[in-house]
Design a protein around this motif. Structure first.
Motif, PDB file in Angstrom:
ATOM      1  N   ARG A   1      38.577  -4.263 106.976  1.00  0.00           N
ATOM      2  CA  ARG A   1      37.314  -3.587 106.167  1.00  0.00           C
ATOM      3  C   ARG A   1      37.820  -3.180 104.870  1.00  0.00           C
ATOM      4  O   ARG A   1      38.093  -2.665 104.118  1.00  0.00           O
ATOM      5  N   LYS A   2      37.062  -3.605 103.564  1.00  0.00           N
ATOM      6  CA  LYS A   2      36.160  -3.352 102.608  1.00  0.00           C
ATOM      7  C   LYS A   2      34.864  -3.021 102.278  1.00  0.00           C
ATOM      8  O   LYS A   2      34.811  -3.212 102.493  1.00  0.00           O
ATOM      9  N   LEU A   3      35.512  -1.152 101.458  1.00  0.00           N
ATOM     10  CA  LEU A   3      34.624  -0.324 101.206  1.00  0.00           C
ATOM     11  C   LEU A   3      33.826  -0.541  99.654  1.00  0.00           C
ATOM     12  O   LEU A   3      35.179   0.005  99.149  1.00  0.00           O
ATOM     13  N   THR A   4      32.882  -0.919  99.092  1.00  0.00           N
ATOM     14  CA  THR A   4      32.743  -1.024  97.104  1.00  0.00           C
ATOM     15  C   THR A   4      32.028   0.522  97.678  1.00  0.00           C
ATOM     16  O   THR A   4      30.677   0.671  98.125  1.00  0.00           O
ATOM     17  N   VAL A   5      32.229   1.614  97.022  1.00  0.00           N
ATOM     18  CA  VAL A   5      32.063   3.440  97.035  1.00  0.00           C
ATOM     19  C   VAL A   5      30.675   4.006  95.868  1.00  0.00           C
ATOM     20  O   VAL A   5      32.444   3.576  94.825  1.00  0.00           O
TER      21      VAL A   5
ATOM     22  N   PRO B   1      28.766  -1.988  92.311  1.00  0.00           N
ATOM     23  CA  PRO B   1      27.450  -1.652  92.743  1.00  0.00           C
ATOM     24  C   PRO B   1      26.814  -0.583  92.586  1.00  0.00           C
ATOM     25  O   PRO B   1      26.922   0.689  92.883  1.00  0.00           O
ATOM     26  N   THR B   2      24.785  -0.102  93.348  1.00  0.00           N
ATOM     27  CA  THR B   2      24.256   1.043  93.011  1.00  0.00           C
ATOM     28  C   THR B   2      24.838   2.098  94.914  1.00  0.00           C
ATOM     29  O   THR B   2      24.579   2.911  95.181  1.00  0.00           O
TER      30      THR B   2
ATOM     31  N   GLY C   1      32.705  10.128  89.199  1.00  0.00           N
ATOM     32  CA  GLY C   1      32.239   9.080  88.775  1.00  0.00           C
ATOM     33  C   GLY C   1      32.238   7.938  88.186  1.00  0.00           C
ATOM     34  O   GLY C   1      31.913   6.654  87.942  1.00  0.00           O
ATOM     35  N   GLN C   2      33.078   7.211  89.061  1.00  0.00           N
ATOM     36  CA  GLN C   2      34.193   6.405  89.009  1.00  0.00           C
ATOM     37  C   GLN C   2      33.428   5.492  90.862  1.00  0.00           C
ATOM     38  O   GLN C   2      33.302   6.315  92.048  1.00  0.00           O
ATOM     39  N   THR C   3      33.380   4.287  90.269  1.00  0.00           N
ATOM     40  CA  THR C   3      32.988   3.648  91.390  1.00  0.00           C
ATOM     41  C   THR C   3      34.094   2.853  92.600  1.00  0.00           C
ATOM     42  O   THR C   3      35.219   2.210  91.787  1.00  0.00           O
TER      43      THR C   3
ATOM     44  N   PRO D   1      29.903   6.134  93.277  1.00  0.00           N
ATOM     45  CA  PRO D   1      31.037   7.690  92.530  1.00  0.00           C
ATOM     46  C   PRO D   1      30.002   8.385  93.482  1.00  0.00           C
ATOM     47  O   PRO D   1      30.103  10.012  93.915  1.00  0.00           O
ATOM     48  N   GLU D   2      28.210   8.308  93.961  1.00  0.00           N
ATOM     49  CA  GLU D   2      27.571   9.726  94.827  1.00  0.00           C
ATOM     50  C   GLU D   2      27.567   9.412  95.890  1.00  0.00           C
ATOM     51  O   GLU D   2      27.234  11.009  97.219  1.00  0.00           O
ATOM     52  N   LEU D   3      28.852   8.694  96.852  1.00  0.00           N
ATOM     53  CA  LEU D   3      29.554   8.651  97.680  1.00  0.00           C
ATOM     54  C   LEU D   3      30.605   8.795  97.890  1.00  0.00           C
ATOM     55  O   LEU D   3      31.547   8.866  98.812  1.00  0.00           O
ATOM     56  N   ALA D   4      31.271   9.185  96.510  1.00  0.00           N
ATOM     57  CA  ALA D   4      32.641   9.231  96.718  1.00  0.00           C
ATOM     58  C   ALA D   4      33.064  10.512  96.026  1.00  0.00           C
ATOM     59  O   ALA D   4      33.079  11.509  96.664  1.00  0.00           O
ATOM     60  N   TYR D   5      33.369  10.740  94.997  1.00  0.00           N
ATOM     61  CA  TYR D   5      33.977  12.306  94.533  1.00  0.00           C
ATOM     62  C   TYR D   5      32.899  12.294  93.364  1.00  0.00           C
ATOM     63  O   TYR D   5      33.056  13.393  92.694  1.00  0.00           O
ATOM     64  N   GLY D   6      31.284  11.984  93.468  1.00  0.00           N
ATOM     65  CA  GLY D   6      31.001  12.550  92.595  1.00  0.00           C
ATOM     66  C   GLY D   6      29.956  12.356  91.140  1.00  0.00           C
ATOM     67  O   GLY D   6      30.528  11.144  90.300  1.00  0.00           O
ATOM     68  N   PRO D   7      29.325  12.744  89.937  1.00  0.00           N
ATOM     69  CA  PRO D   7      29.183  12.494  88.874  1.00  0.00           C
ATOM     70  C   PRO D   7      30.469  12.527  87.814  1.00  0.00           C
ATOM     71  O   PRO D   7      31.185  13.291  88.716  1.00  0.00           O
TER      72      PRO D   7
END
Length: 122
Positions: free
Chosen positions: A89-93, A18-19, A110-112, A95-101
């Motif tokens: 709870r399960k979060l699918t995050v 997901p984006t 760069g990883q979801t 890259p923009e909301l994790a560790y960036g591109p």
């Protein structure tokens, strides 16, 4: 039934990553609610969306962790508030909301990412 006293197990995801941030309650808690900017105590499991490989887990270290939400990745800052103690709870995050591109300097850039979070205290 989900056992909150044991490390979660995840089925491999299917389809494209997901984006946007995806928030799924596996178990709804009944305790205090996590607040934006608050401090939480959690157990968590983190896996890479594409490979399904575990990259981090408080369960594997054998102890929960306590931290202020303000010091975490954006996906956690948005995904934990509103969760109640005793919940999972399960979060699918993305890259923009994790560790960036990709190429951002972090090994997970760069990883979801998928996190399963058990809220122990809020």
């Amino acid at each position: 039934m989900t056992d909150l006293n044991s490390k979660p197990e995840l089925d491999p995801p299917t389809g494209p990553a997901p984006t946007d941030l995806v928030i799924e309650d596996i178990v709804e808690g009944s305790g205090a609610e996590a607040q934006p900017g608050g401090t939480v105590t959690v157990h968590y499991l983190g896996v890479d969306y594409d490979s399904g490989e575990e990259f981090d887990s408080s369960w594997s270290r054998g102890q929960s962790i306590t931290f202020p939400l303000t010091s975490l990745i954006e996906g956690w800052k948005r995904g934990i508030p509103g969760m109640k103690v005793g919940g999972r709870r399960k979060l699918t995050v993305p890259p923009e909301l994790a560790y960036g591109p990709a190429g951002g300097g972090h090994r997970l850039s760069g990883q979801t990412l998928i996190f399963v979070i058990d809220l122990l205290n809020a």
